[in-house]
Design a protein around this motif. Structure first.
Motif, PDB file in Angstrom:
ATOM      1  N   THR A  10       0.848  -1.194   0.000  1.00  7.95           N
ATOM      2  CA  THR A  10       0.000   0.000   0.000  1.00  7.95           C
ATOM      3  C   THR A  10       0.882   1.243   0.000  1.00  7.95           C
ATOM      4  O   THR A  10       2.037   1.206   0.435  1.00  7.95           O
ATOM      5  CB  THR A  10      -0.939   0.022   1.216  1.00  7.95           C
ATOM      6  OG1 THR A  10      -0.171   0.127   2.420  1.00  7.95           O
ATOM      7  CG2 THR A  10      -1.805  -1.237   1.270  1.00  7.95           C
ATOM      8  N   SER A  34      -0.558  -0.476  -4.908  1.00  7.55           N
ATOM      9  CA  SER A  34      -1.776   0.207  -4.471  1.00  7.55           C
ATOM     10  C   SER A  34      -1.490   1.616  -3.982  1.00  7.55           C
ATOM     11  O   SER A  34      -0.483   1.868  -3.302  1.00  7.55           O
ATOM     12  CB  SER A  34      -2.454  -0.589  -3.351  1.00  7.55           C
ATOM     13  OG  SER A  34      -3.585   0.095  -2.856  1.00  7.55           O
ATOM     14  N   LYS A  36      -3.809   5.730  -3.533  1.00 11.65           N
ATOM     15  CA  LYS A  36      -5.074   6.445  -3.667  1.00 11.65           C
ATOM     16  C   LYS A  36      -5.216   7.125  -5.017  1.00 11.65           C
ATOM     17  O   LYS A  36      -6.329   7.305  -5.525  1.00 11.65           O
ATOM     18  CB  LYS A  36      -5.195   7.482  -2.545  1.00 11.65           C
ATOM     19  CG  LYS A  36      -6.557   8.129  -2.413  1.00 11.65           C
ATOM     20  CD  LYS A  36      -6.605   9.036  -1.194  1.00 11.65           C
ATOM     21  CE  LYS A  36      -7.996   9.657  -1.039  1.00 11.65           C
ATOM     22  NZ  LYS A  36      -8.052  10.542   0.153  1.00 11.65           N
ATOM     23  N   GLY A  60      -7.206   2.806  -4.593  1.00 12.49           N
ATOM     24  CA  GLY A  60      -8.221   2.877  -3.553  1.00 12.49           C
ATOM     25  C   GLY A  60      -7.700   3.550  -2.299  1.00 12.49           C
ATOM     26  O   GLY A  60      -6.497   3.720  -2.113  1.00 12.49           O
ATOM     27  N   PHE A  67     -12.052  -1.466   1.493  1.00 20.10           N
ATOM     28  CA  PHE A  67     -10.754  -1.553   0.805  1.00 20.10           C
ATOM     29  C   PHE A  67     -10.065  -2.897   1.028  1.00 20.10           C
ATOM     30  O   PHE A  67      -9.596  -3.529   0.073  1.00 20.10           O
ATOM     31  CB  PHE A  67      -9.832  -0.420   1.270  1.00 20.10           C
ATOM     32  CG  PHE A  67      -8.460  -0.480   0.653  1.00 20.10           C
ATOM     33  CD1 PHE A  67      -8.205   0.126  -0.564  1.00 20.10           C
ATOM     34  CD2 PHE A  67      -7.421  -1.168   1.284  1.00 20.10           C
ATOM     35  CE1 PHE A  67      -6.939   0.054  -1.145  1.00 20.10           C
ATOM     36  CE2 PHE A  67      -6.154  -1.239   0.712  1.00 20.10           C
ATOM     37  CZ  PHE A  67      -5.925  -0.627  -0.505  1.00 20.10           C
TER      38      PHE A  67
END
Length: 268
Positions: A10, A34, A36, A60, A67
């Motif tokens: 992330t 990943s 945003k 995401g 999520f």
């Protein structure tokens, strides 16, 4: 070193997350990138593929309730397994305690503690349960979780009660998962970064924001930090990523529940 393994990272569109994604892909992992914002994610995925690696984009907000389940499902659909989970996404929203709002405090808990908790929980079928099944079949497979904490979570930091609390909580979560999932060959460790050169630690005068919140460190304060570090500089994103890579690799198969300090010797 990570051939045939699948990693979720992330906050991988920039900074330490990007450097980690590139290093893991270069070592054979299929990486779920990943973040945003779609643009940086697509750029990282394309860079990995241009270098002959394997990567998929997942855009995401890690703080969204759906999520965790969504990215885990996506990973299994694309790659069929999950071997490495790196909880790296985050930002800072600084303020002195007596001026800090509930929203400001909760925002840091949401992204730095609750989001990793949800991701680890959602990963259980493909990490904890998969490890349990491997053991029953006489097979040993190590899976890795790396949580990105901070020196602030260990020592505290002026103006960061919210961030420090969340990062300290993340260390507690790390050690608990290590105890609960260690019997199934899931290693859960954390890295505690000091001053790493990213947009979160750049000069605040540059005026960059995340979620409408101004990020960075005043230039004068940053200079003071650097002088207090024995190595007299901030770390690079590649140096930070190397610690994550170590804890994700077979080199750390007997390291569990550990907090790896990556800070050039700076503790206070």
């Amino acid at each position: 070193m990570l051939t045939d393994q699948v990693a979720i990272i992330t906050g991988a569109g920039r900074g330490v997350g990007k450097a980690t994604a590139l290093q893991m892909a270069a070592n054979g992992a299929c990486v779920i990138v990943s973040d945003k914002d779609p643009e940086p994610v697509d750029e990282v995925v394309q860079e990995i593929r241009n270098q002959g690696g394997s990567a998929y984009a997942f855009v995401g907000d890690v703080t969204a309730k759906e999520f965790a389940e969504s990215i885990i499902d996506f990973t299994i659909q694309q790659c069929g397994q999950l071997d490495i989970l790196v909880n790296n996404a985050g930002y800072t929203w600084d303020g002195m305690i007596h001026k800090m709002s509930d929203e400001q405090f909760q925002a840091m808990l949401d992204i730095h503690l609750i989001a990793p908790f949800r991701l680890i929980r959602a990963a259980a079928p493909y990490m904890r349960e998969a490890g349990k099944k491997d053991i029953e079949n006489g097979k040993t497979t190590y899976r890795k979780i790396v949580n990105v904490s901070s020196v602030a979570g260990v020592m505290g930091n002026v103006g960061q009660a919210n961030y420090a609390s969340a990062k300290a909580g993340l260390i507690g979560l790390t050690k608990t998962v290590a105890r609960e999932w260690g019997p199934f060959n899931v290693n859960c460790n954390a890295v505690a970064f000091g001053l790493i050169d990213t947009r979160l630690t750049q000069a605040k005068e540059k005026g960059e924001t995340v979620n409408g919140v101004s990020i960075g460190i005043p230039e004068k304060v940053r200079s003071m930090f650097e002088q207090s570090i024995p190595q007299k500089r901030g770390g690079t994103v590649e140096e930070a990523a190397a610690g994550i890579f170590y804890l994700s690799s077979p080199l750390s198969n007997y390291v569990n529940g550990h907090v790896l300090h990556i800070n050039g010797g700076w503790y206070t």
